[in-house]
Design a protein around this motif. Sequence first.
Motif: not given
Length: 545
Positions: A82-90, A92-96
Amino acid sequence: MSSQRHLTLYRNGSVYSTADPLATAMLVEGSTVAWVGTEQAAASIADSTMRVVDLDGAVVTPGFVDSHVHLSDTGLSLRSLDLASVRSAAELLDAVARAAQGTDGTVYGHGWDDSTWSNPVLPTREELERASGGRHAILTRVDVHSALVSPALAAAAGLGSTAVPGWDGGPVASREALGAVRVTARPSDPKEIALLHEAALHHAAARGYVAVVEQAAPQIAGVEDLRILLGEPSAERGRPEVFAYWGELVESVDEARSVLESLGVLVSGLAGDLSIDGSIGSRTALLSADYDDAPGHRGAAYLSAEQVGRHLAACSELGIQGGFHVIGDAALGIALEGLREAVERVGISAVRAAGHRLEHVELASPEDIAALAAHSVTVSAQPLFDAAWGGEGGLYARRLGLRWEGMNPFASFASAGVPVCFGSDSPVCDLDPWASVAACLGHSTPSQRISARAAFIGHTRAGWRALRHRDPLMGQLVPGAPASFAVWRVDELMVQVADERVQAWSTDPRARTPLLPALDTENSPSCLATVHLGNELFRSAEFGD
């Protein structure tokens, strides 16, 4: 609440029924509503031959219909990152990176929205490669019209070896490139696909849906996915009823017949996500003027008016529904020109009788709306789009400037006589019917707000009518109607209207206006049970017998 017991009496609650707006009880015989009425009358008819269910103050409403869903993608999103709460590319990359450490397979992610980021700069191919650890990764944007794709998956999908629309060698795939990536990344095992459907349908049943309308197309999930979906057991086996449209373009009656026969399953028409354009979020929706935040760019046209006209003419002549995905105003112009061409080919009576439909239709002028009404076209819209992206400072305002005002013109559709049904476009928006009703009440453009009752009908009876269902009582709880309903625990019941001046008289018991759950209380309506054609689809643990 199984139909194995012939008679079931629901009492001591509230029943949303136009037959008796003050009803507190309902008798179900098999798959049919036999009676609705008062608690006093219920006490007089209750006997040992019937099963009695104490509603304990709960409200019974007709079950919801979601007029636009994608079940495989919904099932996949339920098990995706679930990427709805990410607020930056960084972020997003951490979550991935965290997700990649926990799997040897494809990393699926969904829901990122760069319009909510303080610095809307997307990650690079190299950053995605490092974060995914060289694995296949597909991270769909919230609108599902573009995705971040890892280099490994892009190579497996054949991107880069040839020129593919929607791919420039970077991290983002859209259009045909996105279709190629989705086909490559999607599970292929029929059992796994069936499990995705099952998860999505259980999710829908737990939220009061008795039917959903799959918008299938070759570039979305493919014909095998459709065959698996429509070949699975339906309501009598405990799942919402599934209807489907197939979005494949045809040029003649013979071609339309050939496509329908080749599917091997019954569909409701050649319509749905047969796309004339893309989405506003991905800047692929076709506009008549530049995007405010991308000068020189107006989106993309995937089809011409001539293609639209031939398709609608063929469907009209065959007597089936045709239709298209339409977002931008220029895309709607193509659709309307296509309708006019279809009329020239087969006549206005055939076009109207076919009951064509357009999905979304977010930007429409008064002249456009009048043309839709003149051609008897149904609009299948998504109120949660406005709740997510409308209003001052929202995505629509940033992409379109002042053109966002009046988007998703529900009140204008209604006043012009354009039939409207509602859906979620899940997984783009949640399967949350009451939030969707609330979005109609709180539309970001006050003049386009509609009452809770009108919105509720758009989510129930109108969904059945848009499908041209043979039973005119579907979506109602009146004697003789199908027993398709949901039971809700709510804080309060009331009449909710767009114009507060109406509130005073409409809440007077003498007005006999059926009451719906209040949507501005501390707790949202909670689904206790869902029943379709007398068969239980869902029961909450807190709902006793």
